[in-house]
Design an enzyme around this catalytic site. Sequence first.
Site, PDB file in Angstrom:
ATOM      1  N   PRO A   2       0.601  -1.101   0.293  1.00 18.73           N
ATOM      2  CG  PRO A   2       0.056  -1.072   2.478  1.00 18.73           C
ATOM      3  CD  PRO A   2       0.928  -2.232   1.214  1.00 18.73           C
ATOM      4  CD  GLU A   3       5.019   4.340  -1.080  1.00 19.99           C
ATOM      5  OE1 GLU A   3       5.294   4.988  -2.249  1.00 19.99           O
ATOM      6  OE2 GLU A   3       5.955   3.278  -1.456  1.00 19.99           O
ATOM      7  CE  LYS A  52       0.793   5.901   2.349  1.00 20.63           C
ATOM      8  NZ  LYS A  52       1.835   6.608   3.263  1.00 20.63           N
ATOM      9  NE  ARG A 249       8.403   3.493   7.328  1.00 20.31           N
ATOM     10  CZ  ARG A 249       7.421   3.617   6.772  1.00 20.31           C
ATOM     11  NH1 ARG A 249       6.228   3.750   6.708  1.00 20.31           N
ATOM     12  NH2 ARG A 249       7.055   2.046   5.971  1.00 20.31           N
TER      13      ARG A 249
END
Length: 270
Positions: A2-3, A52, A249
Amino acid sequence: MPEGHTLHRIAGRHRSLFAGHRIAVSSPQGRFAADAELLDGRTLRTVEAYGKHLFYRWVDAPNLHVHLGLVGTFRAFTGDGPAPTAGTRLAMVNTETDPVATAYLAGPMTCRLVDDDEIAAVIAKLGPDPIASRRGRAAFVAGLAKRRKPVSAVLLDQSLLAGIGNVYRAELLFLLGIHPATPADAIDEATASALWDLTVDELRIGVKLGRIVTVRPEEIGARLYVYKREGLPCRRCGTEIRIDEVGARSTWWCPVCQPVGVRANNEEQT
DNA sequence: TCTTTATGGTGAG
DNA sequence: TCACCCTAAAGAT
């Protein structure tokens, strides 16, 4: 996975498979069982994606809000699909079409019933979605200029720009020759504007192809320039790609193509 | 058969 | 900043 491009793909696919039909809704895993009953047998009006987030609107039933998070997956099948896995939070089956259509949702961060106001509240917290609309460049450019954090961290801020994730942030900065640690407010207006335009283009390519492909011209087997390529040679200059943590991240960049400083490579502007 | 990893986000401290 | 949530596939053993 998921982007933003993935969610718009899912919305489109689910509209074509389910919208306008009565849908059998259940929760094989059980965690959504009580809510699934409220949707079971209702007609799905439409499916919308923003950033999203996914929103399912039904006739005479509450809206369904889904966010896949990091590990969530939505799988859809026509005809005979597999049985749901034990972790399937939500199953939707349309038996009104031939072949029948099925979708299984597993591992979502969010799967809940909401009213229209709650949907509006979710969207109100998000910045422009470059897939939903090409408008938003001015808001994005102004937002960048107000933030001091590294641009690579700012790109993940959904309140500035909805739909970008860890792959796109690394690839977009590579394409524009921007070092990930560059403070957002140090990026000049022309480059910020180019970043918006490139984001629009790349996300729309992602929707079309169903996966993130930024490499150009397309090489066989090559999709990305820097994401997860630490230690490998840069596809443009051969320098080893670096990896570092930005905002808890990992991000990746080429130290030569993306030098420290603000110099942008505007060759992507045409 | 384990362990690891993931393109995300929230809430507590 | 950190712990934590959630599942499945890939990788290691």
